[in-house]
Design a protein around this motif. Structure first.
Motif, PDB file in Angstrom:
ATOM      1  N   GLN A 238     -14.824  -3.491   3.582  1.00 13.87           N
ATOM      2  CA  GLN A 238     -13.502  -4.099   3.456  1.00 13.87           C
ATOM      3  C   GLN A 238     -13.594  -5.500   2.852  1.00 13.87           C
ATOM      4  O   GLN A 238     -12.721  -5.904   2.075  1.00 13.87           O
TER       5      GLN A 238
ATOM      6  N   LYS B 298      -8.994   0.059  -0.776  1.00 17.41           N
ATOM      7  CA  LYS B 298      -8.779  -0.890   0.323  1.00 17.41           C
ATOM      8  C   LYS B 298      -7.611  -0.452   1.198  1.00 17.41           C
ATOM      9  O   LYS B 298      -7.670  -0.536   2.431  1.00 17.41           O
TER      10      LYS B 298
ATOM     11  N   GLN C  67      -7.642   0.789   5.306  1.00 22.90           N
ATOM     12  CA  GLN C  67      -6.810   0.136   6.314  1.00 22.90           C
ATOM     13  C   GLN C  67      -5.954   1.123   7.082  1.00 22.90           C
ATOM     14  O   GLN C  67      -5.370   0.761   8.101  1.00 22.90           O
ATOM     15  N   ASN C  68      -5.893   2.357   6.626  1.00 22.29           N
ATOM     16  CA  ASN C  68      -5.106   3.389   7.284  1.00 22.29           C
ATOM     17  C   ASN C  68      -5.915   4.021   8.407  1.00 22.29           C
ATOM     18  O   ASN C  68      -7.107   4.298   8.275  1.00 22.29           O
TER      19      ASN C  68
ATOM     20  N   ASP D  69     -10.238  -4.102  10.460  1.00 19.94           N
ATOM     21  CA  ASP D  69      -8.905  -4.354   9.921  1.00 19.94           C
ATOM     22  C   ASP D  69      -8.257  -3.019   9.579  1.00 19.94           C
ATOM     23  O   ASP D  69      -8.117  -2.629   8.413  1.00 19.94           O
ATOM     24  N   VAL D  70      -7.862  -2.296  10.629  1.00 22.25           N
ATOM     25  CA  VAL D  70      -7.266  -0.967  10.489  1.00 22.25           C
ATOM     26  C   VAL D  70      -5.958  -0.943  11.263  1.00 22.25           C
ATOM     27  O   VAL D  70      -5.860  -1.507  12.360  1.00 22.25           O
ATOM     28  N   ASP D  71      -4.947  -0.305  10.685  1.00 24.92           N
ATOM     29  CA  ASP D  71      -3.639  -0.217  11.326  1.00 24.92           C
ATOM     30  C   ASP D  71      -3.705   0.648  12.583  1.00 24.92           C
ATOM     31  O   ASP D  71      -4.555   1.535  12.716  1.00 24.92           O
TER      32      ASP D  71
END
Length: 350
Positions: A34, A57, A61-62, A131-133
């Protein structure tokens, strides 16, 4: 950027035993990748490359991406281990099926609710460092009436965990069914009966008579049932007196028969025919596939004038490297020199 993290394993398009390793390298380098996209975006000037970086990217992040890579690693690490074992050229069909059943039992344990709860908890722990939702439910969409199988009202998952639980179980069911279909083929069952005739008889399992009935009926004209039964009883005594009982296998039985003299081998004529049927149908095609892979390394563009005969000889030497390395080079050189008188004056003796 991160010298302490392990390297990235590229996903090989041909080797099916490195899938889990590739996915694991993505998980172990997730945060590093990332950060790499941000640096690569600043350094790149090409618009197409920058758009690809933005797309990758956004995917990482999903939560779906993290869920899919993690689930793929958990499943493929077992199937890769099974695939690596099944590629051994000395593996018998009976041993391969037993190992497959063991791997399917392991995948079956993963299909329990406790296993999914542990898997879901490990994903939630990773969300704190990456940094993932957060996982969310998609917008409810009613299926068109022409696709509705009945009059029951549509069902929707009540939470994100229920949604991904369904996908978790569907992925496991798909893998298990594919593996079962691979080993439930009619031809594989015939090969299994051929091996069981020898192995069960030598190990003292009386159920081998059912295998004799199947084999003699399937290969009617090639095997004679009464003669095969008589020779198996004598061959059992011979195998137990000359081989280690704990390491009996099809390859060791074939080696025992091949070391006999032609006169002694005629006493086991039906068993010899049975072994020929086993040898012409290998339990695994890994050796033949490796032969095609090595063809590109042997037949390069620089060897454009190589004849088919020379290519066949080089392929045999390359495929059976164990036998090639065991050759005495001096003895081969002396045989080459002694074939013609003129060679002795040119090459001498080795």
């Amino acid at each position: 950027m991160a010298p302490d993290t392990p390297g990235f394993r590229v996903l090989c398009p041909t080797r099916w035993t490195v899938r889990a390793t590739s996915l694991n390298s993505v998980l172990e380098n997730y945060s590093v990748l990332q950060s790499l996209w941000e640096i690569s975006y600043e350094c790149s000037k090409d618009s197409e490359t920058r758009s690809r970086i933005i797309g990758v990217k956004a995917q990482m992040q999903n939560f779906d991406f993290l869920f899919g890579v993690s689930l793929g690693y958990e499943i493929l690490r077992h199937t890769d281990n099974l695939s690596r074992t099944l590629q051994r050229k000395d593996l018998s069909a009976a041993e391969g099926q037993c190992l497959t059943e063991l791997a399917l039992s392991t995948l079956g344990e993963m299909r329990k609710e406790e296993s999914f709860s542990k898997f879901w908890a490990s994903l939630n722990e990773k969300l704190d460092d990456l940094d993932v939702d957060e996982p969310t439910l998609p917008r409810r969409r009613k299926m068109p009436k022409r696709f509705e199988p009945g009059n029951a009202p549509p069902e929707f998952p009540t939470s994100a965990k229920d949604l991904y639980r369904q996908q978790y179980f569907e992925a496991l069911d798909l893998v298990v069914n594919c593996v079962k279909d691979r080993f439930n083929q009619p031809g594989y069952q015939v090969y299994r009966h051929l091996e069981d005739v020898l192995l069960k008889c030598v190990h003292g399992d009386n159920s081998y008579r059912e295998d004799i009935d199947f084999v003699s009926k399937f290969y009617n004209g090639d095997l004679e049932k009464s003669s095969l039964s008589t020779q198996l009883e004598t061959f059992t005594t011979l195998a137990r007196n000359n081989l280690n009982y704990s390491t009996l296998s099809v390859s060791s039985l074939v080696q025992l028969v091949s070391e006999m003299s032609p006169a002694s081998r005629s006493m086991f004529s039906e068993i010899v025919t049975l072994m020929k049927l086993i040898l012409v149908m290998p339990a695994t095609n890994a050796t033949s596939e490796r032969t095609f892979s090595s063809l590109r390394r042997v037949k390069t563009y620089l060897r454009s004038t190589m004849t088919q005969e020379r290519l066949n000889h080089l392929m045999i030497l390359h495929t059976h490297r164990e036998a090639t390395d065991a050759l005495d080079i001096s003895a081969v050189g002396n045989d080459f020199v002694s074939a013609r008188d003129g060679r002795r004056f040119i090459f001498g003796r080795f």
